[in-house]
Scaffold this motif. Structure first.
Motif, PDB file in Angstrom:
ATOM      1  N   ASN A  39       0.803  -1.220   0.000  1.00 42.59           N
ATOM      2  CA  ASN A  39       0.000   0.000   0.000  1.00 42.59           C
ATOM      3  C   ASN A  39       0.840   1.276   0.000  1.00 42.59           C
ATOM      4  N   PRO A  40       1.722   1.424  -0.991  1.00 40.14           N
ATOM      5  CA  PRO A  40       2.566   2.619  -1.009  1.00 40.14           C
ATOM      6  C   PRO A  40       1.755   3.867  -1.338  1.00 40.14           C
ATOM      7  N   THR A  41       2.258   4.996  -0.897  1.00 42.41           N
ATOM      8  CA  THR A  41       1.657   6.280  -1.246  1.00 42.41           C
ATOM      9  C   THR A  41       2.382   6.835  -2.476  1.00 42.41           C
ATOM     10  N   TYR A  42       1.782   7.830  -3.092  1.00 40.89           N
ATOM     11  CA  TYR A  42       2.409   8.492  -4.239  1.00 40.89           C
ATOM     12  C   TYR A  42       3.783   9.041  -3.848  1.00 40.89           C
ATOM     13  N   GLU A  43       3.858   9.650  -2.684  1.00 38.03           N
ATOM     14  CA  GLU A  43       5.125  10.236  -2.233  1.00 38.03           C
ATOM     15  C   GLU A  43       6.188   9.161  -2.056  1.00 38.03           C
ATOM     16  N   GLU A  44       5.804   8.004  -1.504  1.00 34.80           N
ATOM     17  CA  GLU A  44       6.760   6.907  -1.334  1.00 34.80           C
ATOM     18  C   GLU A  44       7.241   6.385  -2.682  1.00 34.80           C
ATOM     19  N   VAL A  45       6.322   6.211  -3.628  1.00 39.09           N
ATOM     20  CA  VAL A  45       6.706   5.717  -4.951  1.00 39.09           C
ATOM     21  C   VAL A  45       7.632   6.721  -5.635  1.00 39.09           C
ATOM     22  N   CYS A  46       7.308   8.005  -5.551  1.00 40.50           N
ATOM     23  CA  CYS A  46       8.142   9.039  -6.165  1.00 40.50           C
ATOM     24  C   CYS A  46       9.528   9.137  -5.529  1.00 40.50           C
ATOM     25  N   SER A  47       9.661   8.652  -4.305  1.00 42.71           N
ATOM     26  CA  SER A  47      10.958   8.700  -3.626  1.00 42.71           C
ATOM     27  C   SER A  47      11.922   7.659  -4.198  1.00 42.71           C
ATOM     28  N   GLU A  48      11.401   6.770  -5.066  1.00 43.60           N
ATOM     29  CA  GLU A  48      12.210   5.726  -5.716  1.00 43.60           C
ATOM     30  C   GLU A  48      12.790   4.728  -4.708  1.00 43.60           C
ATOM     31  N   THR A  49      12.110   4.529  -3.576  1.00 46.12           N
ATOM     32  CA  THR A  49      12.601   3.580  -2.569  1.00 46.12           C
ATOM     33  C   THR A  49      11.736   2.324  -2.465  1.00 46.12           C
ATOM     34  N   THR A  50      10.595   2.299  -3.154  1.00 42.46           N
ATOM     35  CA  THR A  50       9.668   1.176  -2.995  1.00 42.46           C
ATOM     36  C   THR A  50       9.781   0.132  -4.099  1.00 42.46           C
ATOM     37  N   GLY A  51      10.410   0.502  -5.225  1.00 41.18           N
ATOM     38  CA  GLY A  51      10.519  -0.412  -6.355  1.00 41.18           C
ATOM     39  C   GLY A  51       9.277  -0.472  -7.227  1.00 41.18           C
ATOM     40  N   HIS A  52       8.277   0.356  -6.940  1.00 43.17           N
ATOM     41  CA  HIS A  52       7.037   0.329  -7.710  1.00 43.17           C
ATOM     42  C   HIS A  52       7.144   1.113  -9.013  1.00 43.17           C
ATOM     43  N   TYR A  53       6.314   0.697  -9.942  1.00 42.13           N
ATOM     44  CA  TYR A  53       6.085   1.412 -11.190  1.00 42.13           C
ATOM     45  C   TYR A  53       4.730   2.107 -11.074  1.00 42.13           C
ATOM     46  N   GLU A  54       4.593   3.283 -11.676  1.00 44.87           N
ATOM     47  CA  GLU A  54       3.266   3.837 -11.898  1.00 44.87           C
ATOM     48  C   GLU A  54       2.678   3.005 -13.033  1.00 44.87           C
ATOM     49  N   ALA A  55       1.459   2.529 -12.856  1.00 47.59           N
ATOM     50  CA  ALA A  55       0.866   1.623 -13.838  1.00 47.59           C
ATOM     51  C   ALA A  55      -0.643   1.790 -13.876  1.00 47.59           C
ATOM     52  N   VAL A  56      -1.249   1.145 -14.868  1.00 49.18           N
ATOM     53  CA  VAL A  56      -2.697   1.056 -14.936  1.00 49.18           C
ATOM     54  C   VAL A  56      -3.089  -0.407 -14.932  1.00 49.18           C
ATOM     55  N   GLU A  57      -4.144  -0.700 -14.181  1.00 49.02           N
ATOM     56  CA  GLU A  57      -4.722  -2.037 -14.183  1.00 49.02           C
ATOM     57  C   GLU A  57      -6.060  -1.941 -14.912  1.00 49.02           C
ATOM     58  N   ILE A  58      -6.186  -2.759 -15.940  1.00 48.85           N
ATOM     59  CA  ILE A  58      -7.352  -2.708 -16.812  1.00 48.85           C
ATOM     60  C   ILE A  58      -8.158  -3.984 -16.630  1.00 48.85           C
ATOM     61  N   THR A  59      -9.429  -3.826 -16.385  1.00 48.76           N
ATOM     62  CA  THR A  59     -10.357  -4.960 -16.378  1.00 48.76           C
ATOM     63  C   THR A  59     -11.082  -4.901 -17.711  1.00 48.76           C
ATOM     64  N   PHE A  60     -11.024  -6.013 -18.463  1.00 50.85           N
ATOM     65  CA  PHE A  60     -11.561  -5.996 -19.818  1.00 50.85           C
ATOM     66  C   PHE A  60     -12.251  -7.306 -20.163  1.00 50.85           C
ATOM     67  N   ASP A  61     -13.073  -7.232 -21.190  1.00 52.28           N
ATOM     68  CA  ASP A  61     -13.772  -8.393 -21.721  1.00 52.28           C
ATOM     69  C   ASP A  61     -13.022  -8.819 -22.984  1.00 52.28           C
ATOM     70  N   PRO A  62     -12.272  -9.924 -22.929  1.00 51.49           N
ATOM     71  CA  PRO A  62     -11.464 -10.321 -24.079  1.00 51.49           C
ATOM     72  C   PRO A  62     -12.274 -10.730 -25.302  1.00 51.49           C
ATOM     73  N   SER A  63     -13.546 -11.019 -25.125  1.00 53.10           N
ATOM     74  CA  SER A  63     -14.368 -11.356 -26.296  1.00 53.10           C
ATOM     75  C   SER A  63     -14.738 -10.098 -27.086  1.00 53.10           C
ATOM     76  N   VAL A  64     -14.658  -8.932 -26.443  1.00 55.93           N
ATOM     77  CA  VAL A  64     -14.946  -7.664 -27.111  1.00 55.93           C
ATOM     78  C   VAL A  64     -13.652  -6.961 -27.504  1.00 55.93           C
ATOM     79  N   PHE A  65     -12.684  -6.965 -26.611  1.00 57.71           N
ATOM     80  CA  PHE A  65     -11.409  -6.280 -26.837  1.00 57.71           C
ATOM     81  C   PHE A  65     -10.290  -7.214 -26.394  1.00 57.71           C
ATOM     82  N   PRO A  66      -9.748  -8.010 -27.311  1.00 58.22           N
ATOM     83  CA  PRO A  66      -8.741  -9.000 -26.938  1.00 58.22           C
ATOM     84  C   PRO A  66      -7.449  -8.369 -26.409  1.00 58.22           C
TER      85      PRO A  66
END
Length: 178
Positions: A39-66
């Motif tokens: 549960n990192p915060t934006y400030e923690e991620v920006c500090s480059e100490t957590t190893g996280h990437y800024e990312a997007v998680e997408i929930t999708f229907d593969p039968s409509v958009f593979p």
């Protein structure tokens, strides 16, 4: 049936809108993944100490958009040859990566990367990492769907960072070669 896809492409503000506008996309969440802190915060991620990437998680229907089409959208939103971040956002948290949730996603991502690399579109090799999905932590609410909440600032950022010009110059109207 729904699936998840996770992409890091620099600033997550810029990665939501292109996916949000597609049919079959149920949800796009800005957040953090790939790191060691729970549960990192934006400030923690920006500090480059957590190893996280800024990312997007997408929930999708593969039968409509593979998944392959999600990959096509992803590639056309980034500079796939930049290993140090994206545009003027530098550092590990802004690096690019495809986080696969299934073996099929891994194979499709590897094939897509290889085809792009071999296409000759870019003079440098594709630097995007393909990594197994790790826990995803939603970013703070003010980051969610930023392009809708703050359209003027979003557009200014797209232009000022160099992302919009890069996309126009390298991808404008062109499809990803498969």
């Amino acid at each position: 049936m729904e699936e998840k896809a996770t992409f890091a492409g620099g600033c997550f503000w810029c990665m939501v809108k292109p996916f949000d506008e597609q049919p079959g996309i149920k949800k796009v969440i800005s957040g953090y993944t790939g790191g060691i802190t729970e549960n990192p915060t934006y400030e923690e991620v920006c500090s480059e100490t957590t190893g996280h990437y800024e990312a997007v998680e997408i929930t999708f229907d593969p039968s409509v958009f593979p998944y392959e089409k999600l990959l096509d959208v992803y590639w056309t939103q980034i500079d796939p040859t930049d290993a140090g971040g994206q545009f003027y956002d530098r550092g590990q948290s802004y690096q690019t990566a495809i986080f696969y949730h299934t073996e099929e996603q891994r194979v499709l991502a590897e094939e897509s990367k290889k085809k792009l690399d071999e296409s000759g579109r870019f003079p440098l090799p594709v630097a995007v990492k393909i990594l197994p999905a790790k826990p995803f932590y939603p970013a703070e609410e003010y980051h969610q769907h930023y392009y809708k909440k703050n359209p003027a600032h979003y557009e200014s950022y797209q232009q000022g960072s160099g992302r919009a010009a890069f996309i126009r110059n390298h991808w404008g109207g062109k499809k990803v070669e498969r």
